[in-house]
Design a protein around this motif. Structure first.
Motif, mmCIF file in Angstrom:
data_model
loop_
_atom_site.group_PDB
_atom_site.id
_atom_site.type_symbol
_atom_site.label_atom_id
_atom_site.label_comp_id
_atom_site.label_asym_id
_atom_site.label_seq_id
_atom_site.Cartn_x
_atom_site.Cartn_y
_atom_site.Cartn_z
ATOM 1 N N GLY A 60 0.829 -1.205 0.000
ATOM 2 C CA GLY A 60 0.000 0.000 0.000
ATOM 3 C C GLY A 60 0.858 1.246 0.000
ATOM 4 O O GLY A 60 1.622 1.489 -0.945
ATOM 5 N N MET A 61 0.782 2.015 1.045
ATOM 6 C CA MET A 61 1.537 3.269 1.141
ATOM 7 C C MET A 61 2.968 2.965 1.583
ATOM 8 O O MET A 61 3.203 2.484 2.691
ATOM 9 C CB MET A 61 0.856 4.201 2.149
ATOM 10 C CG MET A 61 1.398 5.614 2.143
ATOM 11 S SD MET A 61 0.447 6.646 3.303
ATOM 12 C CE MET A 61 0.889 8.287 2.681
ATOM 13 N N SER A 62 3.920 3.240 0.731
ATOM 14 C CA SER A 62 5.315 2.919 1.047
ATOM 15 C C SER A 62 5.882 3.904 2.062
ATOM 16 O O SER A 62 5.325 4.978 2.303
ATOM 17 C CB SER A 62 6.172 2.961 -0.217
ATOM 18 O OG SER A 62 6.362 4.309 -0.634
ATOM 19 N N PHE A 64 8.509 5.651 1.637
ATOM 20 C CA PHE A 64 8.883 6.870 0.915
ATOM 21 C C PHE A 64 7.685 7.812 0.781
ATOM 22 O O PHE A 64 7.811 9.027 0.920
ATOM 23 C CB PHE A 64 9.429 6.514 -0.464
ATOM 24 C CG PHE A 64 10.779 5.838 -0.432
ATOM 25 C CD1 PHE A 64 11.895 6.520 0.049
ATOM 26 C CD2 PHE A 64 10.923 4.531 -0.861
ATOM 27 C CE1 PHE A 64 13.140 5.902 0.080
ATOM 28 C CE2 PHE A 64 12.165 3.909 -0.819
ATOM 29 C CZ PHE A 64 13.269 4.591 -0.343
ATOM 30 N N GLN A 65 6.511 7.243 0.542
ATOM 31 C CA GLN A 65 5.305 8.068 0.435
ATOM 32 C C GLN A 65 4.926 8.680 1.790
ATOM 33 O O GLN A 65 4.488 9.823 1.863
ATOM 34 C CB GLN A 65 4.147 7.223 -0.116
ATOM 35 C CG GLN A 65 4.316 6.830 -1.572
ATOM 36 C CD GLN A 65 3.246 5.851 -2.020
ATOM 37 O OE1 GLN A 65 2.956 4.857 -1.344
ATOM 38 N NE2 GLN A 65 2.648 6.122 -3.178
ATOM 39 N N VAL A 66 5.109 7.910 2.848
ATOM 40 C CA VAL A 66 4.842 8.440 4.190
ATOM 41 C C VAL A 66 5.771 9.613 4.486
ATOM 42 O O VAL A 66 5.346 10.673 4.962
ATOM 43 C CB VAL A 66 5.017 7.343 5.265
ATOM 44 C CG1 VAL A 66 4.926 7.943 6.674
ATOM 45 C CG2 VAL A 66 3.968 6.257 5.084
ATOM 46 N N CYS A 67 7.048 9.442 4.181
ATOM 47 C CA CYS A 67 8.035 10.501 4.433
ATOM 48 C C CYS A 67 7.698 11.753 3.627
ATOM 49 O O CYS A 67 7.761 12.876 4.140
ATOM 50 C CB CYS A 67 9.426 9.993 4.097
ATOM 51 S SG CYS A 67 10.763 11.154 4.478
ATOM 52 N N GLU A 68 7.336 11.551 2.372
ATOM 53 C CA GLU A 68 6.999 12.700 1.529
ATOM 54 C C GLU A 68 5.762 13.427 2.058
ATOM 55 O O GLU A 68 5.706 14.665 2.076
ATOM 56 C CB GLU A 68 6.763 12.234 0.090
ATOM 57 C CG GLU A 68 6.527 13.381 -0.887
ATOM 58 C CD GLU A 68 6.440 12.900 -2.324
ATOM 59 O OE1 GLU A 68 6.530 13.748 -3.235
ATOM 60 O OE2 GLU A 68 6.289 11.675 -2.555
#
Length: 331
Positions: A60-62, A64-68
């Protein structure tokens, strides 16, 4: 004053990895856990962590996406992130650092290295927070300064709109302060400012409540998720707390001791005329979106004016009504 332990958020879809990290890091900090990106962001909003250990690759949400997402969130953009990953390729690390990551830890996790690196980042984060706090505190009174208030009001106004919560604001003015300085001297005036500030601070109990020096002998108090009745109770407690200081004020035309006047305003859903003769101001949706809390401050200032010209040593309140959703019958 004792400080709470640092807060760590551990995020990994592998519960075995979380258990290993938790066993290693429990002596260093308070821990919270998430096994997906969406839960990580929710927990981070509920209680902002001092550091996030984040699995780079999750379903799902990687990571990297969480950090961004965190980097574009004013509440979370200063929280350091350490990626925990099984990849050691330079391109992966470069991508993470470009997103603002503070560090990388590779799997399999080595507990001693994990503890050492997390400990270093926590010490750096807490030292940075301490420097930031010192820059945001009024040097004389020890409460927050005007800059903190401006930022907090803007943030809490936006949160009140987003979550449909009430927001209250108090403006507090020391009565007849110029005659006090003339009678007792500016040094004693400074002592009194500090004593009043600490008395106000002693009334508020929640971490989200903010007491700040607005300027001169004026203070402001931001009270998130606080109704008009709740704000009135806090204002009454502040009036009593300052009176109980029993600081002599022979030059006061109000009382033989130091008193304060309070103007309060609360932004909330208004179901009808307010009790106690409270002035009610209706706001439309466009004004609310563009306001940023300015109307709340203006209303509290107007209420303070009334309190001072109505005899001082009292609190007066205004109510701001949030726009109510209306159905137009269209489907």
């Amino acid at each position: 004053m004792p400080t709470s332990r640092p807060r760590l958020l551990l995020v990994d879809d592998d519960t075995n990895v979380i258990q290993l990290m938790a066993k290693t890091l429990a002596p260093l900090a308070q821990l919270r856990f998430a096994t997906c990106g969406e839960d990580a962001l929710r927990l981070a909003h509920e209680e902002v962590p001092d550091l996030v250990l984040l699995d780079a690759e999750m379903p799902g949400m990687s990571g990297f996406q969480v950090c961004e997402t965190m980097q574009h969130d004013p509440l979370l953009d200063e929280v350091p992130v350490i990626f925990v990953t099984s990849h050691s390729e330079e391109a992966v690390e470069a991508a993470g650092l470009a997103l603002g990551a503070a560090d990388f830890i590779t799997k399999p996790i080595r507990p001693a290295i994990l503890a050492a690196r997390v400990g270093n980042h926590l010490r750096f984060k807490l030292a940075r927070d301490q420097l930031k706090r010192q820059a945001l505190i009024d040097g004389l009174t020890g409460v927050a300064n005007r800059r903190v208030f401006d930022e907090q009001l803007l943030k809490e106004w936006a949160r009140a709109q987003r979550a449909q919560l009430p927001l209250a604001l108090l403006m507090v003015d020391i009565d007849h302060f110029k005659p006090f300085n003339d009678r007792y001297g500016h040094q004693q005036g400074d002592v009194t400012l500090k004593a009043v500030a600490q008395a106000l601070q002693g009334v508020v109990k929640r971490p989200s409540d903010l007491v700040a020096r607005y300027g001169g002998e004026e203070f402001v108090v931001v009270l998130p998720d606080t109704s008009l009745d709740g704000a009135r109770q806090i204002a009454d407690s502040m009036l009593q707390a300052v009176q109980q200081l029993a600081i002599a004020h022979d030059a006061s035309a109000t009382a033989p001791w130091v008193t304060v006047s309070i103007g309060g305003a609360c932004f909330d859903a208004c179901g009808g005329p307010q009790a106690g003769g409270v002035v009610t101001i209706e706001m439309d949706e466009q004004d609310v979106l563009q306001d940023g809390g300015g109307s709340l401050l203006q209303a509290a200032d107007a209420a303070l004016y009334e309190a001072k010209h109505g005899g001082r040593a009292r609190a007066v309140f205004y109510a701001l009504c949030r726009p109510q959703p209306t159905g137009d019958g269209k489907g």
